[in-house]
Scaffold this motif. Structure first.
Motif, short mmCIF file in Angstrom:
data_model
loop_
_atom_site.label_atom_id
_atom_site.label_comp_id
_atom_site.label_asym_id
_atom_site.label_seq_id
_atom_site.Cartn_x
_atom_site.Cartn_y
_atom_site.Cartn_z
N LYS A 1 33.17 45.45 37.57
CA LYS A 1 33.88 44.81 38.53
C LYS A 1 32.65 44.37 39.76
N THR A 2 33.00 43.50 40.83
CA THR A 2 32.14 43.10 41.62
C THR A 2 32.81 43.41 43.11
N PHE A 3 32.43 44.23 43.95
CA PHE A 3 32.93 44.56 45.25
C PHE A 3 32.01 44.08 46.47
N ASN A 4 32.80 43.27 47.18
CA ASN A 4 32.39 42.68 48.41
C ASN A 4 31.72 43.65 49.25
N PRO A 5 30.64 43.37 49.66
CA PRO A 5 29.86 44.62 50.57
C PRO A 5 30.52 44.57 51.90
N ALA A 6 31.30 43.41 52.37
CA ALA A 6 32.03 43.14 53.65
C ALA A 6 33.20 44.35 53.71
N ASN A 7 33.75 44.61 52.25
CA ASN A 7 34.94 45.57 52.46
C ASN A 7 34.64 46.96 52.57
#
Length: 240
Positions: A134-140
């Motif tokens: 999965k890809t995780f938005n670094p902003a999160n």
């Protein structure tokens, strides 16, 4: 509360030209009886693979294998016919189960790829092999702790173990805490970048800190802009 500190410069090291690897725990030719594992956490390798190179196809069984790219891209292929590109901000997991063969190659012809290769002993043995990324938005994860691997969170990649991986990008001076998922767990904190203090212990880049035998939340403070990986795992291993 019990703790163990592993300074970055005490890790095992192997440089094969195409691969430059630092081992927190015993791996390959690096053997340290005091560093065979931390609870269910068996391997934490900090790998740099040169452009166009990589790990040729090789087998695994009954191990949970997590890859976290820090820079560049990896090309994964395995004996099920799967072929995937894993990029920075992705998290990949492969449950080897009854057996699987895979390769991990640098997908870039013009730059090295840096990634963390992490092995965790499984909860249930001889399951059907499975794969997920999965890809995780670094902003999160900016100034918050983001769960990226879990057995009980559909937003994370699933792991065949009572284990939770979390990432956090912390601004200089930012303070936060980490709450335990299980009273039987320990947490291994690995500082990817920067400086931070966890429960009063100062950490520098690539240092590792294991903490267990406490129910109190971990207190975390960034001493600079910092990137942190927290790995919560059972401290007692169940028989296969």
């Amino acid at each position: 509360m019990k703790t163990i500190l592993h300074k970055a410069n005490t890790r095992g090291h192997a440089n094969f030209g195409w691969l430059n690897s630092f081992h927190t725990f015993s791996f390959g030719q690096y053997r340290n009886a005091e560093r065979n594992h931390f609870g269910a956490l068996r391997v934490l390798n900090d790998d740099t693979v040169e452009k166009g190179m990589g790990f040729g196809k090789h087998p695994h069984e009954n191990m949970e294998i997590v890859s976290i790219p820090l820079y560049g891209d990896l090309h994964h292929s395995d004996s099920t016919g799967r072929s995937e590109i894993i990029r920075e901000h992705d998290v990949q997991i492969m449950s080897a189960g009854t057996g699987i063969a895979h390769s991990e190659m640098n997908a870039n012809k013009d730059k090295a790829v840096k990634f963390l290769q992490i092995w965790v002993f499984p909860k249930n043995y001889n399951i059907e092999p499975r794969y997920e990324q999965k890809t995780f938005n670094p902003a999160n994860r900016q100034n918050q702790v983001l769960t990226v691997v879990a057995p009980d969170d559909e937003k994370a990649v699933w792991i065949n173990q009572d284990a939770w991986f979390s990432l956090a990008n912390l601004s200089n001076g930012f303070e936060t805490s980490y709450n335990w998922h299980s009273k039987n767990s320990g947490v291994y904190a690995f500082l990817i970048k920067g400086n931070a203090t966890i429960n009063g212990q100062e950490l520098e880049e690539r240092d590792g800190l294991g903490i267990w035998d406490t129910a109190d939340p971990l207190q975390i403070k960034a001493g600079s802009d910092a990137e942190l990986l927290l790995i919560e795992v059972p401290m007692e291993l169940e028989a296969a």
